[in-house]
Design a protein around this motif. Structure first.
Motif, PDB file in Angstrom:
ATOM      1  N   GLN A  86     -40.555 -74.197  44.742  1.00 12.27           N
ATOM      2  CA  GLN A  86     -39.913 -75.509  44.813  1.00 12.27           C
ATOM      3  C   GLN A  86     -38.951 -75.443  46.002  1.00 12.27           C
ATOM      4  O   GLN A  86     -37.812 -75.015  45.877  1.00 12.27           O
ATOM      5  CB  GLN A  86     -39.169 -75.824  43.512  1.00 12.27           C
ATOM      6  N   LYS A  96     -40.758 -79.143  38.758  1.00  6.88           N
ATOM      7  CA  LYS A  96     -42.122 -79.382  39.200  1.00  6.88           C
ATOM      8  C   LYS A  96     -42.369 -78.611  40.485  1.00  6.88           C
ATOM      9  O   LYS A  96     -41.700 -78.845  41.498  1.00  6.88           O
ATOM     10  CB  LYS A  96     -42.356 -80.875  39.435  1.00  6.88           C
ATOM     11  N   PRO A  97     -43.326 -77.689  40.498  1.00  4.86           N
ATOM     12  CA  PRO A  97     -43.619 -76.942  41.721  1.00  4.86           C
ATOM     13  C   PRO A  97     -44.115 -77.886  42.813  1.00  4.86           C
ATOM     14  O   PRO A  97     -44.803 -78.874  42.538  1.00  4.86           O
ATOM     15  CB  PRO A  97     -44.718 -75.964  41.289  1.00  4.86           C
ATOM     16  N   ASP A  98     -43.758 -77.584  44.071  1.00  7.68           N
ATOM     17  CA  ASP A  98     -44.252 -78.406  45.170  1.00  7.68           C
ATOM     18  C   ASP A  98     -45.445 -77.764  45.873  1.00  7.68           C
ATOM     19  O   ASP A  98     -45.936 -78.282  46.874  1.00  7.68           O
ATOM     20  CB  ASP A  98     -43.142 -78.710  46.179  1.00  7.68           C
ATOM     21  N   GLN A 153     -34.628 -79.157  48.352  1.00  2.00           N
ATOM     22  CA  GLN A 153     -33.790 -78.387  47.444  1.00  2.00           C
ATOM     23  C   GLN A 153     -32.592 -77.786  48.174  1.00  2.00           C
ATOM     24  O   GLN A 153     -32.743 -77.199  49.243  1.00  2.00           O
ATOM     25  CB  GLN A 153     -34.602 -77.247  46.798  1.00  2.00           C
TER      26      GLN A 153
END
Length: 700
Positions: A209, A180-182, A213
């Protein structure tokens, strides 16, 4: 990392129209013939018409180096001269390929008085991904040469409407992103050239992302604008993770000793025994081994005291009627203490009727070797984790405290506390009451901040005083760092605007704020603001190498002024594998093959194309040019290197003025030769060493 922004507002360039094709704002249609700008790396400028010569002449200007405002008179004159050279006025009809367009990206004047105009290529109103042209003007304002490739692009790729919308291109990329892209994904229409040399109508989709991470991503996907096929993808964000196959260190630094006093423990008596540890280790773990014979275990109290006077109870009358106290004890209470010095063991009998013997005891301290603390001359009273005593420029606040905000370097050097949040945002200052940072009484959270601030300061100073560049953009760009990003993050990275440093996990690494790591990561910003080497293929290997080279340059520069800094050709060794007393790091520029992953010669490139692994080619070329030596693979020797300062200036000039986003290793060689020629002359020793070093690593 690829360039994604243009410094300064783009201004329309006023030239006579040469075509009726639709053009984007600021794009200027220009024509070229194969004889003038060839499908290669470098072309020389032939004589022009009287009109063209007049257009190539600039009004004399001061020779102060730096980036020129794109809308300034000097920059506009340089742009006009460049475009006139690329599209000269001719009175005859010529059969040439459809003419390309160019959007001025930036204009820089160097210390030799030359001006360099970098232009993005545009076709039928659409940007051509990764393709640029750089024109080089002499001190008189005349174009002397042009760098860059201009292959023929089929008509219609820009003007024809794609079958896919930007949203559909993003959806194609999302399927490969696996997460899921942030941040909101972004799609940009481009013309893309594949590995076979074919051009396509495409989208460049960016998907990020970063928060939380271990290995943050800002992915770029090149997506076919008609079919949705993903041609290629790459991550723009570098970091200090371990590539698969890299060798790492095994044992951290240890200090140990044993003693056998054979001391009798009288009834209600006390025995003390002393033991000395000679190795200077900052303790992570401490193990005490005990061998006490005693007829009643429950009588005994055992205490250990460190050289600093700190004490911890090891055994306190436990075990009831059992005999003896034997075995190992882990004493986490001494974490952070210095192991070196005299330790004292105290054994007391607290009840009547029993006696015993302290046979032996021993200590094993595991941790990291502290950095040298010998201060250099001047006001160097701030204690760093890795660089000894340093001097920081700070700001005094209204409440009398001090913050890590330096206004003496460009537009500023600042370090903030990310508060272990996944995202480095806000401006939470570290504060100190007496402006002496890193003292033992200071908040431990400020210790890593000292190194981050020092690393950014030394990076700025190296760029300014050695490379002649005022920060990343050439105009004093502020350098911002965040420490304590996330929890246990074994990484440090430049995200296009700022630095983020993890604290490490205490095993793989400590805080990732070492000097050469800071220089390496911030140098990605320098590459972004100059050549924009795309982070894949050969240009990606060069991108990584440039950061290793300038990171080593920062460590070298600081070592000239600070005896607490040890310069070497190993990348990240002070922060990597805490406590290891050897020069264990991520990469080795003097012998890239030492890590078991990187290559040192272009003959091995087909087998190792990952950007960190292939960076060894240019890393070793730089090392051989500067230091001299042999390439392990080829056995070719470069004798008598030219020294670090000359080497840094040559590679910087090559990066800033002669490389484009898609530069290959062979083109990098030519860029370095051109840069050395500018600085030292075509027949100079420096040019010869550039040639020899690239040849030694298999690049001709």
């Amino acid at each position: 990392m690829s360039v994604r922004r243009t410094d300064g507002p783009k201004q329309p360039v006023s030239l006579r129209p040469t075509t009726t094709e639709t053009q984007p704002k600021n794009a200027v249609k220009t024509g070229t013939t194969p004889a003038r700008v060839k499908d290669g790396f470098e072309s020389s400028a032939p004589r022009r018409t009287e009109l063209a010569r007049a257009e190539q002449t600039l009004t004399p200007v001061p020779a102060r180096p730096g980036r020129l405002p794109i809308d300034s008179k000097d920059a506009q004159n340089a742009i006009q001269a460049s475009l006139s050279y690329l599209s000269p006025a001719t009175g005859a009809m010529t059969l040439v390929a459809p003419s390309p367009s160019f959007v001025p990206k930036n204009v820089e004047r160097d210390e030799l008085g030359m001006t360099h105009v970098r232009l993005d290529r545009v076709h039928e109103g659409v940007k051509v991904f990764g393709e640029q042209v750089i024109s080089h003007l002499d001190k008189d304002g005349k174009v002397s040469s042009v760098t860059g490739e201009q292959s023929t692009i089929p008509a219609g790729l820009g003007s024809q409407k794609p079958k896919l919308s930007p949203a559909q291109a993003i959806e194609s990329a999302r399927k490969e992103f696996d997460g899921k892209p942030d941040r909101q994904p972004h799609a940009e229409r481009v013309i893309y050239q594949d590995k076979a040399g074919q051009y396509h109508s495409a989208y460049r989709v960016e998907m990020s992302q970063i928060e939380g991470q271990q290995n943050p991503r800002r992915m770029n996907y090149l997506v076919d604008a008609n079919s949705g096929k993903v041609f290629e993808s790459f991550n723009e964000i570098d970091g200090f993770s371990i590539p698969k196959g890299t060798k790492t260190a095994t044992l951290p630094t240890e200090a140990s000793a044993t003693t056998s006093p054979k001391a009798s423990i009288a009834d209600l008596g006390t025995v003390t025994s002393k033991l000395k540890l000679d190795q200077d280790v900052t303790i992570d773990k401490l193990k005490l081994s005990l061998d006490i014979d005693h007829t009643y275990r429950g009588d005994l109290s055992v205490t250990l005291t460190s050289p600093s006077g700190k004490s911890a109870v090891v055994h306190n009358r436990t075990g009831g009627g059992a005999d003896h106290v034997k075995g190992d004890f882990d004493l986490s209470a001494f974490a952070g203490e210095q192991a070196k010095g005299e330790w004292t063991l105290t054994v007391s009998d607290k009840a009547r009727a029993d006696t015993g013997v302290l046979n032996s005891w021993g200590l094993k301290a595991t941790g990291k070797a502290p950095p040298p603390t010998t201060p250099p001359a001047g006001k160097a009273d701030d204690t760093s984790l890795y660089s000894g005593k340093v001097e920081l420029q700070t700001t005094k606040n209204a409440d009398g405290t001090f913050s890590l905000r330096d206004s003496t370097r460009g537009k500023g050097v600042e370090t903030f506390d990310a508060q272990n949040k996944a995202r480095a945002t806000g401006q939470t200052d570290f504060k100190d009451t007496n402006d002496v940072w890193g003292e033992s009484t200071d908040d431990a959270r400020s210790h890593a901040a000292v190194d981050a601030q020092y690393g950014a300061s030394m990076t700025y100073d190296m760029m300014k005083n050695v490379l002649g560049r005022d920060s990343l953009d050439g105009a004093g760009e502020k350098l911002v760092s965040y420490v304590h990003v996330d929890n246990g993050l074994v990484n440090a990275f430049w995200d296009g605007q700022k630095m983020s440093y993890g604290d490490g996990d205490g095993k793989t690494s400590g805080p990732l704020t070492a000097l050469d790591i800071a220089g390496h990561e911030i140098a990605h910003g320098l590459t972004e603001r100059t050549a924009g080497l795309i982070y894949r293929n050969e240009s990606g290997g060069l991108n990584e190498a440039m950061s290793d080279i300038f990171g080593a340059g920062v460590e070298w520069y600081a070592a000239q002024k600070n005896p607490g800094v040890k310069f070497n050709w190993t990348v990240g060794e002070t922060a990597w594998t805490p406590g290891n007393s050897t020069e264990d790091g991520l990469r080795y520029m003097d012998d890239p093959t030492k890590d078991g992953y990187s290559i040192d010669n272009y003959k091995h490139y087909p087998e190792q194309t990952e950007v960190h692994g292939s960076s060894g080619i240019a890393n070793n070329a730089f090392y051989l040019m500067v230091n001299g030596g042999k390439n392990r693979t080829s056995g070719q020797e470069v004798k008598d290197g030219i020294g670090m300062e000359k080497g840094l200036k040559i590679y910087y000039r090559a990066l800033a003025h002669y490389m484009t986003p898609n530069t290959t290793f062979a083109q990098a060689r030519e860029a370095c030769i051109k840069a050395a020629t500018d600085l030292h002359g075509a027949s100079s020793t420096e040019v010869q060493k550039v040639k020899e070093s690239w040849s030694a690593v298999g690049v001709s």
